[in-house]
Scaffold this motif. Structure first.
Motif, PDB file in Angstrom:
ATOM      1  N   ASP A   1      45.254  97.774  49.292  1.00  0.00           N
ATOM      2  CA  ASP A   1      44.312  98.011  48.195  1.00  0.00           C
ATOM      3  C   ASP A   1      43.144  98.801  48.764  1.00  0.00           C
ATOM      4  OD1 ASP A   1      42.731  97.995  45.974  1.00  0.00           O
ATOM      5  OD2 ASP A   1      42.885  95.854  45.597  1.00  0.00           O
ATOM      6  N   ILE A   2      43.105 100.104  48.478  1.00  0.00           N
ATOM      7  CA  ILE A   2      42.159 101.005  49.116  1.00  0.00           C
ATOM      8  C   ILE A   2      41.278 101.684  48.081  1.00  0.00           C
ATOM      9  CG2 ILE A   2      41.886 103.019  50.628  1.00  0.00           C
ATOM     10  CD1 ILE A   2      43.156 100.581  51.996  1.00  0.00           C
ATOM     11  N   ILE A   3      39.988 101.779  48.386  1.00  0.00           N
ATOM     12  CA  ILE A   3      39.053 102.563  47.597  1.00  0.00           C
ATOM     13  C   ILE A   3      38.696 103.797  48.421  1.00  0.00           C
ATOM     14  CG2 ILE A   3      36.791 102.623  46.481  1.00  0.00           C
ATOM     15  CD1 ILE A   3      36.963  99.510  46.438  1.00  0.00           C
ATOM     16  N   LEU A   4      39.076 104.966  47.943  1.00  0.00           N
ATOM     17  CA  LEU A   4      38.744 106.205  48.644  1.00  0.00           C
ATOM     18  C   LEU A   4      37.463 106.758  48.041  1.00  0.00           C
ATOM     19  CD1 LEU A   4      39.245 108.500  50.588  1.00  0.00           C
ATOM     20  CD2 LEU A   4      40.843 109.498  48.943  1.00  0.00           C
ATOM     21  N   SER A   5      36.382 106.639  48.789  1.00  0.00           N
ATOM     22  CA  SER A   5      35.075 107.079  48.313  1.00  0.00           C
ATOM     23  C   SER A   5      34.659 108.311  49.091  1.00  0.00           C
ATOM     24  CB  SER A   5      34.045 105.953  48.491  1.00  0.00           C
ATOM     25  OG  SER A   5      32.788 106.352  48.010  1.00  0.00           O
ATOM     26  N   GLY A   6      34.741 109.466  48.441  1.00  0.00           N
ATOM     27  CA  GLY A   6      34.449 110.715  49.146  1.00  0.00           C
ATOM     28  C   GLY A   6      32.995 110.820  49.547  1.00  0.00           C
ATOM     29  N   GLU A   7      32.085 110.550  48.619  1.00  0.00           N
ATOM     30  CA  GLU A   7      30.638 110.681  48.780  1.00  0.00           C
ATOM     31  C   GLU A   7      30.263 112.127  49.093  1.00  0.00           C
ATOM     32  OE1 GLU A   7      26.819 108.807  51.148  1.00  0.00           O
ATOM     33  OE2 GLU A   7      28.806 108.064  51.584  1.00  0.00           O
ATOM     34  N   HIS A   8      31.024 112.778  49.958  1.00  0.00           N
ATOM     35  CA  HIS A   8      30.860 114.203  50.225  1.00  0.00           C
ATOM     36  C   HIS A   8      32.244 114.830  50.140  1.00  0.00           C
ATOM     37  CE1 HIS A   8      26.790 113.435  51.654  1.00  0.00           C
ATOM     38  NE2 HIS A   8      27.286 112.456  52.395  1.00  0.00           N
ATOM     39  N   GLN A   9      32.301 116.142  50.288  1.00  0.00           N
ATOM     40  CA  GLN A   9      33.613 116.784  50.335  1.00  0.00           C
ATOM     41  C   GLN A   9      34.327 116.374  51.617  1.00  0.00           C
ATOM     42  OE1 GLN A   9      33.854 120.910  49.504  1.00  0.00           O
ATOM     43  NE2 GLN A   9      32.453 120.834  47.762  1.00  0.00           N
ATOM     44  N   PHE A  10      35.644 116.263  51.538  1.00  0.00           N
ATOM     45  CA  PHE A  10      36.429 115.866  52.701  1.00  0.00           C
ATOM     46  C   PHE A  10      37.734 116.653  52.699  1.00  0.00           C
ATOM     47  CE2 PHE A  10      37.365 112.968  49.226  1.00  0.00           C
ATOM     48  CZ  PHE A  10      38.741 113.031  49.156  1.00  0.00           C
ATOM     49  N   SER A  11      38.450 116.585  53.815  1.00  0.00           N
ATOM     50  CA  SER A  11      39.711 117.309  53.949  1.00  0.00           C
ATOM     51  C   SER A  11      40.837 116.316  54.205  1.00  0.00           C
ATOM     52  CB  SER A  11      39.627 118.315  55.111  1.00  0.00           C
ATOM     53  OG  SER A  11      38.637 119.282  54.864  1.00  0.00           O
ATOM     54  N   LEU A  12      41.555 115.973  53.154  1.00  0.00           N
ATOM     55  CA  LEU A  12      42.767 115.172  53.281  1.00  0.00           C
ATOM     56  C   LEU A  12      43.917 116.036  52.781  1.00  0.00           C
ATOM     57  CD1 LEU A  12      41.607 111.660  52.014  1.00  0.00           C
ATOM     58  CD2 LEU A  12      42.194 112.286  54.345  1.00  0.00           C
ATOM     59  N   LYS A  13      44.817 116.426  53.683  1.00  0.00           N
ATOM     60  CA  LYS A  13      45.896 117.346  53.305  1.00  0.00           C
ATOM     61  C   LYS A  13      46.772 116.743  52.212  1.00  0.00           C
ATOM     62  CE  LYS A  13      46.268 119.396  57.929  1.00  0.00           C
ATOM     63  NZ  LYS A  13      47.175 119.566  59.105  1.00  0.00           N
ATOM     64  N   ASN A  14      47.253 115.535  52.475  1.00  0.00           N
ATOM     65  CA  ASN A  14      48.141 114.867  51.534  1.00  0.00           C
ATOM     66  C   ASN A  14      47.862 113.374  51.554  1.00  0.00           C
ATOM     67  OD1 ASN A  14      50.092 117.133  50.743  1.00  0.00           O
ATOM     68  ND2 ASN A  14      50.197 117.204  52.973  1.00  0.00           N
ATOM     69  N   ILE A  15      48.070 112.737  50.415  1.00  0.00           N
ATOM     70  CA  ILE A  15      47.917 111.288  50.313  1.00  0.00           C
ATOM     71  C   ILE A  15      49.214 110.714  49.765  1.00  0.00           C
ATOM     72  CG2 ILE A  15      46.639 109.393  49.251  1.00  0.00           C
ATOM     73  CD1 ILE A  15      44.247 111.235  49.000  1.00  0.00           C
ATOM     74  N   THR A  16      49.749 109.708  50.444  1.00  0.00           N
ATOM     75  CA  THR A  16      50.946 108.999  49.986  1.00  0.00           C
ATOM     76  C   THR A  16      50.574 107.550  49.712  1.00  0.00           C
ATOM     77  OG1 THR A  16      52.405 110.420  51.303  1.00  0.00           O
ATOM     78  CG2 THR A  16      53.304 108.325  50.550  1.00  0.00           C
ATOM     79  N   VAL A  17      50.926 107.069  48.520  1.00  0.00           N
ATOM     80  CA  VAL A  17      50.661 105.675  48.133  1.00  0.00           C
ATOM     81  C   VAL A  17      52.011 105.054  47.785  1.00  0.00           C
ATOM     82  CG1 VAL A  17      49.312 104.145  46.659  1.00  0.00           C
ATOM     83  CG2 VAL A  17      48.478 106.459  47.144  1.00  0.00           C
ATOM     84  N   LYS A  18      52.387 103.973  48.480  1.00  0.00           N
ATOM     85  CA  LYS A  18      53.720 103.422  48.244  1.00  0.00           C
ATOM     86  C   LYS A  18      53.763 101.910  48.458  1.00  0.00           C
ATOM     87  CE  LYS A  18      55.368 104.574  52.928  1.00  0.00           C
ATOM     88  NZ  LYS A  18      56.388 105.311  53.696  1.00  0.00           N
ATOM     89  N   ASP A  19      54.920 101.352  48.108  1.00  0.00           N
ATOM     90  CA  ASP A  19      55.198  99.924  48.334  1.00  0.00           C
ATOM     91  C   ASP A  19      54.216  99.005  47.604  1.00  0.00           C
ATOM     92  OD1 ASP A  19      57.147 100.875  50.094  1.00  0.00           O
ATOM     93  OD2 ASP A  19      55.827 100.690  51.827  1.00  0.00           O
TER      94      ASP A  19
END
Length: 266
Positions: free
Chosen positions: A161-179
């Motif tokens: 259970d994740i909260i992705l809080s950018g707050e600023h610009q960021f570099s995430l190439k790809n995000i996988t959410v599974k299971d």
């Protein structure tokens, strides 16, 4: 009988004293969390003799390309935080509760395991350019705070259970959410996010500015735009308030794959 009366009276008096003067239980009162200036003389004395808690660090081995953090999905109240930033000179993992973690290596992968019986500690990851993949396994609830420097692929798996809080610009190439994991996006001000969702749930709260969120839905998966923010989301980021003056918050979601469970209006 007299001794019993004396003990009862003493207990009541002590209770009243502790309630009236909570500093006697090592409780301190300060003006704010950042400055920590004591507001009374008893708090000042306690802070003077209080041993400061030091943050400890683990040096990330050279050549580490993947960091996999495995928890036990234990959390008490609120959430822990995971800060991610760049540090090519001295990559490390830091925490005030580093002893709650076990570190092992397997080729180019650093395995970080939260010990059984412990709650998720808040940690800071300072990564070199060699590390390009972060895996979060069976962790909840964690607020992920990446900076604009690390360019990473992020995998969230096994009921995390994740909260992705950018707050600023960021570099995430790809995000996988599974299971059967859950991801909440908030404060993300980025042009693009590419995401694959396998039998999991993604929530997008109103405090985002994303030009293109491309989501591939696989199995029983969904991505929902929320009308309100999560209870775990802090809306008082100064940087976000500045951005809100410049632009209106919006998210353009482009779903593909199995759209049977996809419905933005629910």
């Amino acid at each position: 009988m007299k001794i019993y009366t004396i003990l009862i009276s003493a207990s009541i008096a002590l209770t009243i004293l502790l309630i009236a003067i909570p500093q006697l239980t090592a409780t301190v009162f300060v003006n704010n969390k950042k400055e920590k200036i004591p507001t009374d003389w008893l708090s000042a004395i306690i802070l003077k003799f209080e041993k400061p808690i030091e943050k400890q660090s683990y040096s990330i081995p050279t050549g580490t390309k993947v960091i996999k953090i495995t928890g036990n999905n234990n959390y008490l109240f609120g959430y822990s935080t995971m800060n991610i930033s760049a540090n090519n000179q001295h990559p490390k993992i830091s925490s005030f509760e580093l002893d709650h973690l076990l570190f092992t290596t397997n080729k180019d992968t650093l395995l970080v395991k939260i010990k059984e019986g412990y709650f998720n500690p808040s940690i800071a990851l300072e990564l070199s350019s060699n590390t390009n993949n972060i895996v979060l396994n069976n962790i909840g609830i964690v607020k992920l705070l990446p900076t604009d420097k690390p360019s990473l692929e992020l995998a969230i798996e096994n009921k995390s259970d994740i909260i992705l809080s950018g707050e600023h610009q960021f570099s995430l190439k790809n995000i996988t959410v599974k299971d059967r994991s859950t991801l909440t996006l908030t404060h993300c001000i980025v042009p693009n996010i590419d995401m694959k969702i396998y039998n999991s749930m993604v929530y997008v709260d109103p405090l985002n500015a994303i030009d293109s969120l491309r989501a591939s839905l696989i199995g029983k998966s969904n991505i929902k735009r929320q009308k309100q923010t999560s209870n775990y989301v802090d809306n008082n980021f100064e940087s976000l308030q500045l951005e809100k003056e410049k632009q209106q918050m919006y998210v353009n979601i482009y779903p593909t794959g199995n759209l049977s469970y996809y419905n933005l209006n629910k």
